[in-house]
Scaffold this motif. Structure first.
Motif, PDB file in Angstrom:
ATOM      1  N   PHE A  45      44.213  50.013  43.639  1.00 40.70           N
ATOM      2  CA  PHE A  45      45.629  49.858  43.933  1.00 40.70           C
ATOM      3  C   PHE A  45      45.870  49.903  45.437  1.00 40.70           C
ATOM      4  CE2 PHE A  45      49.726  51.739  44.900  1.00 40.70           C
ATOM      5  CZ  PHE A  45      50.577  50.863  44.250  1.00 40.70           C
ATOM      6  N   PHE A  46      45.298  50.898  46.095  1.00 41.07           N
ATOM      7  CA  PHE A  46      45.608  51.073  47.509  1.00 41.07           C
ATOM      8  C   PHE A  46      44.880  50.078  48.416  1.00 41.07           C
ATOM      9  CE2 PHE A  46      47.348  55.185  46.192  1.00 41.07           C
ATOM     10  CZ  PHE A  46      48.567  55.080  46.840  1.00 41.07           C
ATOM     11  N   THR A  47      43.746  49.545  47.956  1.00 38.26           N
ATOM     12  CA  THR A  47      43.033  48.607  48.825  1.00 38.26           C
ATOM     13  C   THR A  47      43.365  47.155  48.497  1.00 38.26           C
ATOM     14  OG1 THR A  47      41.160  48.733  47.319  1.00 38.26           O
ATOM     15  CG2 THR A  47      41.079  50.100  49.301  1.00 38.26           C
ATOM     16  N   ALA A  48      43.592  46.854  47.225  1.00 37.82           N
ATOM     17  CA  ALA A  48      43.752  45.449  46.853  1.00 37.82           C
ATOM     18  C   ALA A  48      45.203  45.068  46.622  1.00 37.82           C
ATOM     19  CB  ALA A  48      42.937  45.147  45.588  1.00 37.82           C
ATOM     20  N   TYR A  49      46.010  46.005  46.105  1.00 34.74           N
ATOM     21  CA  TYR A  49      47.375  45.638  45.708  1.00 34.74           C
ATOM     22  C   TYR A  49      48.406  46.059  46.747  1.00 34.74           C
ATOM     23  CZ  TYR A  49      51.345  44.879  42.626  1.00 34.74           C
ATOM     24  OH  TYR A  49      52.506  44.435  42.088  1.00 34.74           O
ATOM     25  N   PHE A  50      48.368  47.337  47.100  1.00 36.58           N
ATOM     26  CA  PHE A  50      49.396  47.885  47.986  1.00 36.58           C
ATOM     27  C   PHE A  50      49.552  47.101  49.294  1.00 36.58           C
ATOM     28  CE2 PHE A  50      50.808  50.944  51.233  1.00 36.58           C
ATOM     29  CZ  PHE A  50      52.055  51.223  50.715  1.00 36.58           C
ATOM     30  N   PRO A  51      48.448  46.751  49.991  1.00 34.69           N
ATOM     31  CA  PRO A  51      48.631  46.013  51.250  1.00 34.69           C
ATOM     32  C   PRO A  51      49.369  44.697  51.057  1.00 34.69           C
ATOM     33  CG  PRO A  51      46.372  46.780  51.039  1.00 34.69           C
ATOM     34  CD  PRO A  51      47.037  47.046  49.719  1.00 34.69           C
ATOM     35  N   LEU A 101      34.379  38.350  55.281  1.00 35.05           N
ATOM     36  CA  LEU A 101      33.302  39.344  55.224  1.00 35.05           C
ATOM     37  C   LEU A 101      33.778  40.634  54.574  1.00 35.05           C
ATOM     38  CD1 LEU A 101      31.027  39.323  58.401  1.00 35.05           C
ATOM     39  CD2 LEU A 101      30.419  38.980  56.011  1.00 35.05           C
ATOM     40  N   GLU A 102      35.025  41.035  54.884  1.00 34.01           N
ATOM     41  CA  GLU A 102      35.560  42.260  54.270  1.00 34.01           C
ATOM     42  C   GLU A 102      35.679  42.093  52.762  1.00 34.01           C
ATOM     43  OE1 GLU A 102      38.295  43.837  58.010  1.00 34.01           O
ATOM     44  OE2 GLU A 102      39.186  42.626  56.440  1.00 34.01           O
ATOM     45  N   ASN A 103      36.068  40.886  52.344  1.00 29.61           N
ATOM     46  CA  ASN A 103      36.136  40.595  50.920  1.00 29.61           C
ATOM     47  C   ASN A 103      34.769  40.772  50.263  1.00 29.61           C
ATOM     48  OD1 ASN A 103      38.484  39.482  49.263  1.00 29.61           O
ATOM     49  ND2 ASN A 103      38.897  38.666  51.301  1.00 29.61           N
ATOM     50  N   ILE A 104      33.764  40.185  50.904  1.00 32.16           N
ATOM     51  CA  ILE A 104      32.434  40.221  50.293  1.00 32.16           C
ATOM     52  C   ILE A 104      31.857  41.631  50.337  1.00 32.16           C
ATOM     53  CG2 ILE A 104      30.103  39.282  50.410  1.00 32.16           C
ATOM     54  CD1 ILE A 104      31.247  36.722  51.446  1.00 32.16           C
ATOM     55  N   ALA A 105      32.203  42.365  51.402  1.00 31.18           N
ATOM     56  CA  ALA A 105      31.666  43.728  51.521  1.00 31.18           C
ATOM     57  C   ALA A 105      32.411  44.709  50.614  1.00 31.18           C
ATOM     58  CB  ALA A 105      31.729  44.192  52.979  1.00 31.18           C
ATOM     59  N   TYR A 106      33.539  44.268  50.029  1.00 32.26           N
ATOM     60  CA  TYR A 106      34.383  45.176  49.233  1.00 32.26           C
ATOM     61  C   TYR A 106      33.606  45.920  48.141  1.00 32.26           C
ATOM     62  CZ  TYR A 106      38.464  46.834  46.616  1.00 32.26           C
ATOM     63  OH  TYR A 106      39.384  47.612  45.979  1.00 32.26           O
ATOM     64  N   PRO A 107      32.848  45.202  47.289  1.00 31.03           N
ATOM     65  CA  PRO A 107      32.109  45.928  46.247  1.00 31.03           C
ATOM     66  C   PRO A 107      31.063  46.892  46.821  1.00 31.03           C
ATOM     67  CG  PRO A 107      31.540  43.594  46.263  1.00 31.03           C
ATOM     68  CD  PRO A 107      32.724  43.750  47.137  1.00 31.03           C
ATOM     69  N   LEU A 108      30.580  46.590  48.028  1.00 28.43           N
ATOM     70  CA  LEU A 108      29.610  47.487  48.657  1.00 28.43           C
ATOM     71  C   LEU A 108      30.317  48.723  49.206  1.00 28.43           C
ATOM     72  CD1 LEU A 108      27.550  44.758  50.528  1.00 28.43           C
ATOM     73  CD2 LEU A 108      27.078  45.803  48.308  1.00 28.43           C
ATOM     74  N   ARG A 109      31.504  48.491  49.794  1.00 30.42           N
ATOM     75  CA  ARG A 109      32.305  49.596  50.319  1.00 30.42           C
ATOM     76  C   ARG A 109      32.652  50.547  49.183  1.00 30.42           C
ATOM     77  NH1 ARG A 109      37.664  47.543  52.710  1.00 30.42           N
ATOM     78  NH2 ARG A 109      38.826  49.200  51.712  1.00 30.42           N
ATOM     79  N   VAL A 110      33.028  49.974  48.036  1.00 27.93           N
ATOM     80  CA  VAL A 110      33.356  50.792  46.868  1.00 27.93           C
ATOM     81  C   VAL A 110      32.161  51.638  46.453  1.00 27.93           C
ATOM     82  CG1 VAL A 110      33.927  50.673  44.436  1.00 27.93           C
ATOM     83  CG2 VAL A 110      35.054  49.152  46.033  1.00 27.93           C
ATOM     84  N   ARG A 111      30.981  51.043  46.593  1.00 27.12           N
ATOM     85  CA  ARG A 111      29.768  51.763  46.166  1.00 27.12           C
ATOM     86  C   ARG A 111      29.206  52.642  47.266  1.00 27.12           C
ATOM     87  NH1 ARG A 111      30.410  47.478  43.248  1.00 27.12           N
ATOM     88  NH2 ARG A 111      29.744  47.424  41.085  1.00 27.12           N
ATOM     89  N   LYS A 112      29.963  52.824  48.332  1.00 30.92           N
ATOM     90  CA  LYS A 112      29.605  53.719  49.432  1.00 30.92           C
ATOM     91  C   LYS A 112      28.278  53.332  50.089  1.00 30.92           C
ATOM     92  CE  LYS A 112      32.781  57.132  48.495  1.00 30.92           C
ATOM     93  NZ  LYS A 112      33.209  56.909  47.104  1.00 30.92           N
ATOM     94  N   VAL A 113      28.028  52.027  50.142  1.00 31.16           N
ATOM     95  CA  VAL A 113      26.875  51.534  50.888  1.00 31.16           C
ATOM     96  C   VAL A 113      27.199  51.702  52.376  1.00 31.16           C
ATOM     97  CG1 VAL A 113      25.536  49.476  51.433  1.00 31.16           C
ATOM     98  CG2 VAL A 113      26.289  49.890  49.089  1.00 31.16           C
ATOM     99  N   GLY A 114      26.189  52.079  53.179  1.00 30.02           N
ATOM    100  CA  GLY A 114      26.396  52.293  54.613  1.00 30.02           C
ATOM    101  C   GLY A 114      26.957  51.048  55.283  1.00 30.02           C
ATOM    102  N   LYS A 115      27.701  51.282  56.380  1.00 23.85           N
ATOM    103  CA  LYS A 115      28.412  50.177  57.026  1.00 23.85           C
ATOM    104  C   LYS A 115      27.475  49.055  57.456  1.00 23.85           C
ATOM    105  CE  LYS A 115      32.883  50.556  59.142  1.00 23.85           C
ATOM    106  NZ  LYS A 115      33.726  51.258  60.068  1.00 23.85           N
ATOM    107  N   VAL A 148      27.175  39.892  45.389  1.00 24.93           N
ATOM    108  CA  VAL A 148      26.611  40.688  46.476  1.00 24.93           C
ATOM    109  C   VAL A 148      26.129  42.058  46.021  1.00 24.93           C
ATOM    110  CG1 VAL A 148      28.786  41.727  47.250  1.00 24.93           C
ATOM    111  CG2 VAL A 148      26.976  41.271  48.910  1.00 24.93           C
ATOM    112  N   PHE A 149      26.680  42.583  44.945  1.00 21.59           N
ATOM    113  CA  PHE A 149      26.273  43.931  44.512  1.00 21.59           C
ATOM    114  C   PHE A 149      25.244  43.889  43.391  1.00 21.59           C
ATOM    115  CE2 PHE A 149      29.074  44.154  40.732  1.00 21.59           C
ATOM    116  CZ  PHE A 149      29.968  43.133  41.013  1.00 21.59           C
ATOM    117  N   ASP A 150      24.551  42.757  43.252  1.00 21.35           N
ATOM    118  CA  ASP A 150      23.512  42.586  42.243  1.00 21.35           C
ATOM    119  C   ASP A 150      23.966  43.021  40.858  1.00 21.35           C
ATOM    120  OD1 ASP A 150      21.705  41.677  44.164  1.00 21.35           O
ATOM    121  OD2 ASP A 150      21.214  43.736  44.745  1.00 21.35           O
ATOM    122  N   PRO A 151      25.003  42.389  40.331  1.00 22.25           N
ATOM    123  CA  PRO A 151      25.496  42.787  39.021  1.00 22.25           C
ATOM    124  C   PRO A 151      24.506  42.422  37.922  1.00 22.25           C
ATOM    125  CG  PRO A 151      26.582  40.789  39.739  1.00 22.25           C
ATOM    126  CD  PRO A 151      25.742  41.251  40.886  1.00 22.25           C
TER     127      PRO A 151
END
Lengths: 421, 362
Positions: free
Chosen positions: A332-338, B98-112, B154-157
């Protein structure tokens, strides 16, 4: 053969300077279009200009415009302007001015203007006018005559007030609206602590408006979101609920809040009879009442632009975020709210700007310590007829609003917000 | 204990939204690891609902979904590790590519640093390496869809779902993307469940196609089998073009069925399921398997007259009318001398027993 020639004749001509001709044509077509557009908006423009822009501009110039003294007391004003000092010549001129003004019944007007600066002038002027009808001071005795009428006439403090009032334009009202004044030397100083008022009122106005905006956001966001998620039937019910107060008179809504929140009102009755409180709570004629009513009245202005933005955001974004591994709150906060920020900020700025200038509701539901700047503008306009000060306060309000709006545009990157979205 | 053959299983799945109408009446489907399976069907056939169940956005009303041996029913969508590509791309407009593609990695707490590197790699994989700093709005539809594919991979589903991902693209771009997605599937060994209503797309890309209609799988097979040997009338009509002629069964055994057609001719077709003698039946023949016979002997012969010829470039459709009034089309390659026939000319149409299939009338 003949027909071919007819067809081909214009070609070389058109090709010789096609750019120029095309550009001219385009410009001509554009002008025609502009003219017809202008014609369409001309009536509205004329109406707004004549009955809205001009009067407001006129009122705002009242913040620096003070022609009363100069118009009615021209002789003494000229001496003050030439820095002639408060000598015999000045008092002779003043006497002549008072006589002339007394004949024209204009003394009261000048007295009121001078009184706005320093209290007591009104009485002094009236007394001098009355005495001037009976006694004519001898040549060279004018200053002494004024002193004998009231010794304040030769007091430096009152002389300074005359100096301030004489020019056609003054910064007196603007300074006063900021709790500032010029001392005898002409330097800027704060007014006495006991007399300070307007900076406090401004801060109070901003605080209340900010609080109302935050409350509207907190209440309106979930509401708008629910409306978007709901089935068409429920959406209409909710939309009606949002719009219904819109269609009710502002005064009726405000009065209704007085009834609902008063000591013997339904809320207090319920609270007391259910044993939650021992004595009725004070819910109205204080800050609480102002917050409740203003939030209720301004909520639609937040919900509607926000709703219209949310409506255009497909459900797929939340789904996409979840499928990519984001938990609902994070999604919600990363994809929707912005994506809803343009709507939220458009609504918030609308609510803030509207509440900053709200008059009736805080006037009726607030206590003396909850009155906002518009109350004082109305007070000086209607009660004390001090239009100079009222104009100065209004000008400040306008400037603060514009500055905040510009700041806000800066922060949010400007083009993302459209009022009314 | 997990078999690669039954990597993904739908077991006795039913789904209803309103408690009255079953959108999915019965769904049993097994998909092997590394397989590209397309769910094909008209809108409202239940194919997209099946995908929603798989992604976890909707719970099944009954039945079990298993992935890699584990039941998925009670697993939240964000814990399923399933990549999904949406028809409208669903790229976050407020984030760069790039932020879009990195999103699933960011969610999975992969290092920057690692996330940036993997995102860039995924971007290179879809040949948009230099567009990382752009915003989705600045890209074309085809580019956006590639970004969406990169983000879903990108997150090897364990599994990749595609919900009509090419529906919004024009024909040429769609065909390019079909090939590209197919290559990604082959090179990365992905397991893909692809939903479309476009049969050409399904035939081009899939290892197997499940044809959906009316909340059920009508047939699941390789593209060639589906086209050559449709299991029922719906599949025969939905995949490619076909001629359907009605008649009465004269005789039917395990191999061939003889049908007395309304137009008077008696023809033989391959049996799909034996039909009782005297029952109504339909005969299905593909237009390109119809030939025009200059002589009037041989079996499976239909006398007809030409109505019109529709030119398509590489080939042409010739529409004939049978004595019964039914119309029949034959597809001929360009250059065939028969294409010069004038409308109204009589001709004999023939077809091979192997190219004709008989279905019982419902």
């Amino acid at each position: 053969m003949a027909s071919e020639q007819v067809v081909s004749t214009p070609m070389p001509h058109a090709e010789s300077k096609p750019g120029r001709n095309l550009k001219q044509e385009l410009r001509r077509a554009g002008r025609r279009h502009q003219r017809s557009t202008l014609l369409l908006i001309l009536p509205v423009f004329a109406l707004v200009f004549a009955f809205f822009a001009l009067p407001i501009a006129g009122l705002l110039t009242g913040a620096v415009n003070s022609p009363e003294y100069q118009q009615n007391f021209p002789r003494s004003a000229a001496i003050i302007e030439q820095e002639g000092g408060f000598n015999e010549a000045f008092y002779a001129a003043l006497y002549a001015d008072i006589r002339a003004a007394d004949e024209a019944r204009a003394v009261g007007k000048v007295g009121r203007r001078l009184n706005q600066d320093t209290a007591g002038f009104s009485t002094m002027l009236k007394k001098a006018a009355r005495k001037s009808r009976k006694t004519v001071p001898a040549e060279g005795e004018h200053k002494a005559w004024f002193k004998s009428v009231d010794k304040r006439w030769v007091d430096a403090r009152y002389q300074a007030a005359l100096t301030r009032a004489a020019p056609a334009y003054t910064d007196f009202f603007l300074l006063k609206s900021l709790d500032l004044k010029r001392n005898a030397d002409g330097d800027l100083t704060l007014v006495d602590e006991k007399k300070r008022l307007f900076v406090d009122v401004f801060l109070r106005t901003l605080t209340i408006s900010f609080g109302v905006t935050v409350l509207c956001c907190l209440l309106g966001y979930p509401l708008a979101w629910t409306m978007v998620q709901a089935s068409p039937k429920w959406r209409n019910v909710l939309l009606l609920g949002v719009l219904f107060p819109f269609w009710t008179s502002l005064l009726v809504r405000t009065a209704a809040w007085v009834i609902v929140l008063q000591k013997e009102g339904p809320i207090n009755t319920l609270l007391v009879s259910s044993g939650l409180v021992d004595a009725p709570l004070t819910l109205v004629f204080n800050r609480f009442g102002v917050f409740v009513a203003l939030t209720h009245i301004l909520l639609p202005f937040l919900v509607l632009p926000l709703y219209s933005v949310m409506k255009t955001i497909p459900k797929d974004y939340m789904r996409a975020a979840k499928s990519l591994g984001a938990r609902p709150v994070y999604a919600f906060f990363t994809a929707y709210f912005p994506q809803t920020l343009p709507g939220l900020s458009a609504g918030a700025i609308l609510v803030f700007i509207m509440s900053i200038g709200y008059y009736i509701t805080p006037a009726l539901l607030g206590g003396p310590k909850d009155q906002m700047i518009s109350y004082f503008i109305a007070f000086y306009t209607n009660n004390t007829i001090n239009w100079g000060l009222a104009s100065a306060l209004a000008l400040n309000l306008l400037i603060v609003t514009l500055v905040l709006y510009a700041l806000y545009q800066r922060i949010t990157g400007g083009n993302r917000v459209s009022l009314g979205a | 204990m997990t078999s690669d053959q039954n990597f993904l299983e739908f077991i006795n799945i039913q789904k209803t939204y309103d408690g009255e109408n079953l959108v999915i009446k019965e769904l049993n489907l097994s998909i092997a690891r590394g397989e590209f399976v397309t769910l094909l069907g008209p809108s409202g056939s239940g194919k997209s609902t099946a995908l929603m169940l798989l992604a976890g956005f909707e719970p099944p009303t009954s039945g079990t979904i298993r992935l890699n041996g584990a039941t998925l029913n009670s697993v939240a969508p964000y814990d399923r590790n399933i990549g999904m590509v949406f028809q409208n791309y669903a790229l976050f407009p407020h984030m760069t590519v790039l932020e879009n593609i990195a999103y699933p990695l960011r969610v999975r707490k992969v290092g920057k640093a690692e996330a940036a590197e993997r995102a860039q790699k995924a971007l290179d994989m879809v040949q948009l390496g230099q567009f990382g700093d752009r915003y989705p709005k600045q890209l074309s539809g085809g580019q956006q869809q590639r970004i969406a594919v990169a983000r879903a991979l990108v997150f090897d589903p364990a599994l990749v779902l595609m919900d009509e991902p090419l529906g919004a693209l024009d024909k040429k771009l769609r065909e390019e993307m079909q090939v590209e997605i197919k290559h990604l599937h082959e090179n990365l060994g992905l397991t893909v469940v692809f939903v479309t209503h476009d049969q050409d797309e399904a035939l081009t890309m899939s290892d197997r196609i499940a044809v959906f209609n009316d909340g059920r799988i009508q047939q699941i097979d390789k593209p060639i089998t589906l086209y050559e040997k449709p299991a029922n009338q719906f599949v025969a009509e939905f995949i490619g073009e076909t001629n359907m002629l009605e008649g009465t069964v004269a005789a039917s055994d395990a191999q061939t069925t003889r049908i007395q057609l309304a137009c008077g001719a008696s023809v033989q077709a391959t049996t799909v399921e034996p039909i009782a003698t005297g029952a109504r039946a339909r005969l299905s023949v593909r237009p390109e398997r119809m030939t025009i016979n200059p002589s009037s002997d041989g079996g499976n012969l239909l006398p007809a007259s030409l109505v019109e010829t529709i030119y398509h470039g590489a080939n042409a459709m010739m529409v004939f009318r049978l004595p019964s009034g039914e119309t029949l089309t034959a597809q001929l390659r360009a250059g065939n001398p028969f294409l010069d026939m004038t409308p109204g000319t009589a001709a004999n149409l023939t077809f091979n027993l192997m190219d004709a299939r008989s279905f019982a009338c419902a």
